[in-house]
Design a protein around this motif. Structure first.
Motif, PDB file in Angstrom:
ATOM      1  N   TYR A  90      -7.486  -3.255   3.210  1.00 18.22           N
ATOM      2  CA  TYR A  90      -7.235  -1.823   3.114  1.00 18.22           C
ATOM      3  C   TYR A  90      -6.092  -1.427   4.043  1.00 18.22           C
ATOM      4  CZ  TYR A  90     -12.177  -1.851   1.613  1.00 18.22           C
ATOM      5  OH  TYR A  90     -13.373  -2.111   1.004  1.00 18.22           O
ATOM      6  N   TRP A 138     -11.191   5.389   2.330  1.00 15.74           N
ATOM      7  CA  TRP A 138     -10.461   4.134   2.450  1.00 15.74           C
ATOM      8  C   TRP A 138      -9.753   3.708   1.177  1.00 15.74           C
ATOM      9  CZ3 TRP A 138      -9.837   1.276   6.859  1.00 15.74           C
ATOM     10  CH2 TRP A 138     -10.567   1.709   7.978  1.00 15.74           C
ATOM     11  N   CYS A 167       0.855  -1.191   0.000  1.00 16.76           N
ATOM     12  CA  CYS A 167       0.000   0.000   0.000  1.00 16.76           C
ATOM     13  C   CYS A 167       0.886   1.234   0.000  1.00 16.76           C
ATOM     14  CB  CYS A 167      -0.925   0.010   1.202  1.00 16.76           C
ATOM     15  SG  CYS A 167      -2.047   1.435   1.229  1.00 16.76           S
ATOM     16  N   GLY A 190      -9.055  -0.532  -1.843  1.00 17.21           N
ATOM     17  CA  GLY A 190      -8.586  -1.768  -1.239  1.00 17.21           C
ATOM     18  C   GLY A 190      -8.117  -2.757  -2.292  1.00 17.21           C
TER      19      GLY A 190
END
Length: 121
Positions: free
Chosen positions: A93, A111, A21, A114
């Motif tokens: 996430y 968010w 991420c 994801g």
């Protein structure tokens, strides 16, 4: 803030995946970072987090199988997952966290999309 999670996919039980991420728009190096997951019909749960100093913590359901790490130079947090089970199936996430009154909370309302992890034979 931009939260771009990747690395999900379809894997057989017992398999492995590594999620990444990339975070932009926050001061990544000082943030505690977390990985959440949300299965269909379930609430979103925090499965792992890592402080700016590298201290980690895991939900009991993933302890010993998942490893969270971070690369501050790349504004990236990782989740290495091994021995995957069908119950690990969820959208995963990442999120910067705030610590308040003994609990961690998501810092932002947004968010991102994801990344889907599906564990199935």
């Amino acid at each position: 803030v931009q939260l771009q999670a990747s690395g999900g996919g379809l894997v057989q039980p017992g398999g492995s995946l590594r999620l990444s991420c990339v975070v932009s728009g926050s001061i990544f190096s000082i943030d505690t970072m977390g990985w959440y997951r949300q299965a269909p019909g379930e609430q979103r749960e925090l499965v792992a987090h890592i402080t700016s100093g590298g201290t980690t913590n895991y939900a009991d359901s993933v302890k010993g199988r998942f490893t969270i790490s971070r690369d501050n130079a790349k504004n990236t947090v990782y989740l290495q997952m091994i021995s995957l089970k069908p119950e690990d199936t969820a959208v995963y996430y990442c999120m910067p966290l705030l610590y308040y009154s003994g609990e961690y909370y998501p810092e932002y309302d947004y968010w991102g999309p994801g990344t889907q992890v599906t564990v199935s034979s």
